[in-house]
Motif scaffolding. Sequence first.
Motif, short mmCIF file in Angstrom:
data_model
loop_
_atom_site.label_atom_id
_atom_site.label_comp_id
_atom_site.label_asym_id
_atom_site.label_seq_id
_atom_site.Cartn_x
_atom_site.Cartn_y
_atom_site.Cartn_z
N ILE A 122 0.45 9.13 6.27
CA ILE A 122 1.33 10.30 6.15
C ILE A 122 2.63 9.85 5.50
O ILE A 122 3.39 9.07 6.06
CB ILE A 122 1.64 10.98 7.50
CG1 ILE A 122 0.35 11.41 8.20
CG2 ILE A 122 2.54 12.20 7.27
CD1 ILE A 122 0.61 12.28 9.41
N HIS A 123 2.83 10.33 4.28
CA HIS A 123 4.03 9.99 3.51
C HIS A 123 5.07 11.09 3.70
O HIS A 123 4.72 12.26 3.81
CB HIS A 123 3.65 9.87 2.03
CG HIS A 123 4.76 9.38 1.18
ND1 HIS A 123 5.73 10.21 0.67
CD2 HIS A 123 5.08 8.12 0.77
CE1 HIS A 123 6.59 9.48 -0.02
NE2 HIS A 123 6.22 8.21 0.02
N PRO A 124 6.35 10.74 3.75
CA PRO A 124 7.38 11.76 3.93
C PRO A 124 7.38 12.86 2.86
O PRO A 124 7.03 12.63 1.71
CB PRO A 124 8.69 10.97 3.86
CG PRO A 124 8.31 9.59 4.25
CD PRO A 124 6.92 9.39 3.71
N LEU A 126 0.77 -1.24 0.00
CA LEU A 126 0.00 0.00 0.00
C LEU A 126 0.80 1.29 0.00
O LEU A 126 0.27 2.35 0.32
CB LEU A 126 -1.01 0.00 1.15
CG LEU A 126 -0.48 -0.27 2.55
CD1 LEU A 126 -1.12 0.68 3.56
CD2 LEU A 126 -0.79 -1.70 2.95
N GLU A 127 2.10 1.21 -0.33
CA GLU A 127 2.81 2.47 -0.60
C GLU A 127 3.41 2.37 -1.99
O GLU A 127 4.62 2.44 -2.18
CB GLU A 127 3.88 2.78 0.45
CG GLU A 127 4.33 4.25 0.37
CD GLU A 127 5.55 4.62 1.15
OE1 GLU A 127 5.62 4.28 2.36
OE2 GLU A 127 6.46 5.25 0.56
N GLU A 128 2.54 2.18 -2.95
CA GLU A 128 2.96 1.91 -4.32
C GLU A 128 2.51 3.09 -5.17
O GLU A 128 1.32 3.39 -5.27
CB GLU A 128 2.35 0.58 -4.79
CG GLU A 128 2.45 -0.55 -3.74
CD GLU A 128 3.83 -0.69 -3.07
OE1 GLU A 128 4.85 -0.55 -3.77
OE2 GLU A 128 3.89 -0.91 -1.85
N HIS A 129 3.49 3.79 -5.74
CA HIS A 129 3.22 5.10 -6.31
C HIS A 129 3.00 5.10 -7.81
O HIS A 129 3.52 4.24 -8.53
CB HIS A 129 4.36 6.05 -5.98
CG HIS A 129 4.59 6.21 -4.51
ND1 HIS A 129 3.63 6.71 -3.65
CD2 HIS A 129 5.67 5.93 -3.73
CE1 HIS A 129 4.13 6.73 -2.42
NE2 HIS A 129 5.34 6.26 -2.44
N PHE A 130 2.24 6.10 -8.25
CA PHE A 130 2.06 6.35 -9.68
C PHE A 130 1.96 7.86 -9.85
O PHE A 130 1.92 8.62 -8.87
CB PHE A 130 0.81 5.63 -10.21
CG PHE A 130 -0.48 6.36 -9.92
CD1 PHE A 130 -0.94 6.52 -8.63
CD2 PHE A 130 -1.22 6.94 -10.96
CE1 PHE A 130 -2.11 7.22 -8.36
CE2 PHE A 130 -2.40 7.63 -10.71
CZ PHE A 130 -2.85 7.77 -9.40
N ILE A 143 6.07 -1.95 -0.44
CA ILE A 143 7.34 -1.92 -1.16
C ILE A 143 7.90 -0.50 -1.24
O ILE A 143 9.03 -0.23 -0.87
CB ILE A 143 7.18 -2.51 -2.58
CG1 ILE A 143 6.69 -3.98 -2.50
CG2 ILE A 143 8.50 -2.42 -3.34
CD1 ILE A 143 6.25 -4.57 -3.83
N ASP A 144 7.11 0.45 -1.72
CA ASP A 144 7.51 1.82 -2.09
C ASP A 144 8.01 1.83 -3.53
O ASP A 144 8.99 2.48 -3.87
CB ASP A 144 8.54 2.44 -1.14
CG ASP A 144 8.60 3.98 -1.25
OD1 ASP A 144 7.81 4.55 -2.03
OD2 ASP A 144 9.44 4.59 -0.56
N TYR A 145 7.29 1.08 -4.38
CA TYR A 145 7.58 1.05 -5.81
C TYR A 145 7.29 2.45 -6.39
O TYR A 145 6.33 3.08 -5.99
CB TYR A 145 6.68 0.01 -6.48
CG TYR A 145 6.89 -0.10 -7.97
CD1 TYR A 145 7.89 -0.93 -8.49
CD2 TYR A 145 6.11 0.64 -8.86
CE1 TYR A 145 8.09 -1.01 -9.86
CE2 TYR A 145 6.32 0.56 -10.22
CZ TYR A 145 7.32 -0.27 -10.71
OH TYR A 145 7.52 -0.34 -12.06
MN MN Z 1 6.97 6.41 -0.94
#
Ligand code: MN
Length: 320
Positions: free
Chosen positions: A159-161, A6-10, A280-282
């Motif tokens: 809360i994302h950095p 759930l920290e997978e970015h687009f 992951i932080d993809y």
């Molecule tokens: Mn991230």
Amino acid sequence: MKRIALEEHFLTPELAGYIEETFQNVNKDLAAMAVPRLLDVGPERIEIMDQCGLDFAVLSIAGPGVQIEPDTKLAVRLAEKSNDDLAEIIAQKPDRYGGLAHLAMQDPKAAADELERCVKELKFQGAMVNGQTLGVYLDAPENEVFWERASALKAPIYIHPGNPVSKPVCFEGHPGLWGPFWSWGVETATHALRLILAGVFERHPDAKLILGHMGESLPFMTWRFDSRLPISYHPEPPLPQAPSYYLKKNVTCTTSGVFDDTPLHCALAGLGEDNVMYSIDYPFEAAADAGKWIESANVSESVKEKICSKNAESILLNLK
Ligand code: MN
């Protein structure tokens, strides 16, 4: 074992320009690699998910997005548009993708309304906020309207950095300190502590916070927080519970960008085994490294199942 992250970015093309703010913190090679991957939500991304054993990715805009937009109306409009775009992406692959709402915190009432639209109509899993918004943190009094709604909806807020509005002098002279190596963790952990000390979780007991990166070091600090708050200047009004109470009750974390057993054990001990979720932080982290690590992580099978899917299914909305 089913795996949710759930920290997978687009990124959408309209929001792509804002990521230049984040690229001041990472080297050019990572930035150049990330942009095409962020813009891809098609077969290439699905293939990477398949290769690393990821069944379901909850997507979020790579920060800071509209949170650095000085024009409030434009920020609100672009956030809504990006959520509509995300809903379309999810509709193409509903068995593989979910979403976290992108919110314009410049207008807390509009953000609350958009959060409600995203979780009720678009069936998103919660929302992600990329740190402070034009210098305002989520504990500010004007954000009470937002927490009231998030709490009523039981919508988790990730809360994302991000960067603070100005660089504190302690980070000067060492560019490496500024970003994922150190400052983002400090900034984000401080943001979470602001919410605890401001009594946000006292006033809104159902509010749920998600932090990435194994809890941004907070699980390691619980004993010291409880020990030292009583001799520090008290929050006003004083908190009826110790900080660790709120950390266990209202704060959850993901494994994003930290693929190591020792901090995992600390996160499980500090926040509880129901409050740690695989991520992951993809594309900023190698999906294959995350997949290999979680397979061999030294925890019981039942705890691993909680980390990999069960906790996400109970904390996030609209997953079942
Ligand atoms: Mn991230």
